[in-house]
Design a protein around this motif. Sequence first.
Motif, PDB file in Angstrom:
ATOM      1  N   MET A 178     -67.241 -19.425  42.031  1.00 49.22           N
ATOM      2  CA  MET A 178     -66.383 -19.029  40.926  1.00 49.22           C
ATOM      3  C   MET A 178     -65.926 -17.589  41.126  1.00 49.22           C
ATOM      4  N   ASP A 179     -64.623 -17.361  41.084  1.00 48.16           N
ATOM      5  CA  ASP A 179     -64.086 -16.013  41.237  1.00 48.16           C
ATOM      6  C   ASP A 179     -64.302 -15.216  39.960  1.00 48.16           C
ATOM      7  N   ILE A 180     -64.549 -13.933  40.147  1.00 54.15           N
ATOM      8  CA  ILE A 180     -64.685 -13.062  38.985  1.00 54.15           C
ATOM      9  C   ILE A 180     -63.375 -12.303  38.799  1.00 54.15           C
ATOM     10  N   THR A 181     -63.097 -11.894  37.579  1.00 50.44           N
ATOM     11  CA  THR A 181     -61.868 -11.164  37.290  1.00 50.44           C
ATOM     12  C   THR A 181     -61.957  -9.757  37.858  1.00 50.44           C
ATOM     13  N   ALA A 182     -60.797  -9.122  37.965  1.00 46.35           N
ATOM     14  CA  ALA A 182     -60.767  -7.730  38.422  1.00 46.35           C
ATOM     15  C   ALA A 182     -61.602  -6.855  37.494  1.00 46.35           C
ATOM     16  N   ALA A 183     -61.480  -7.058  36.190  1.00 41.50           N
ATOM     17  CA  ALA A 183     -62.236  -6.231  35.241  1.00 41.50           C
ATOM     18  C   ALA A 183     -63.741  -6.377  35.471  1.00 41.50           C
TER      19      ALA A 183
END
Length: 126
Positions: A1-6
């Motif tokens: 699962m990719d995490i957001t930039a924030a």
Amino acid sequence: MDITAAQGVSTANAAFAEAYGSGDIPALMEVFYAPGARVDGGAMLPSTTDADTIIGFFQAMRDQGFHTAELATATLADEGDMAVETGLATLAGEGGQRAAIRYLVVWSTSSGAWRVHTDFFAPAEG
């Protein structure tokens, strides 16, 4: 699962503060900067991609008595697999000494890990 930039930037900034505070500057390079990252601190640190030079700069800051670092994001523009952050870094040491540094960072991600691609910083005015 990719995490957001924030999420990625927040995690990396916390890792920077932890590594800097513990004095483990090589770990700081590992958790914060992408391989070959360009770091430009103007008069503080001329533009370089050399990891040993970057490590030497942060070690010199610690040697001057600045033993903690706090990174505070002011803005973050999420552009998919890249992001641009502006903020204020505060280095602090014994006896109340403090250095405030404004920064602009270009982040990139691969395999879900956000790392600094380009880091520009300069002393904060006033």
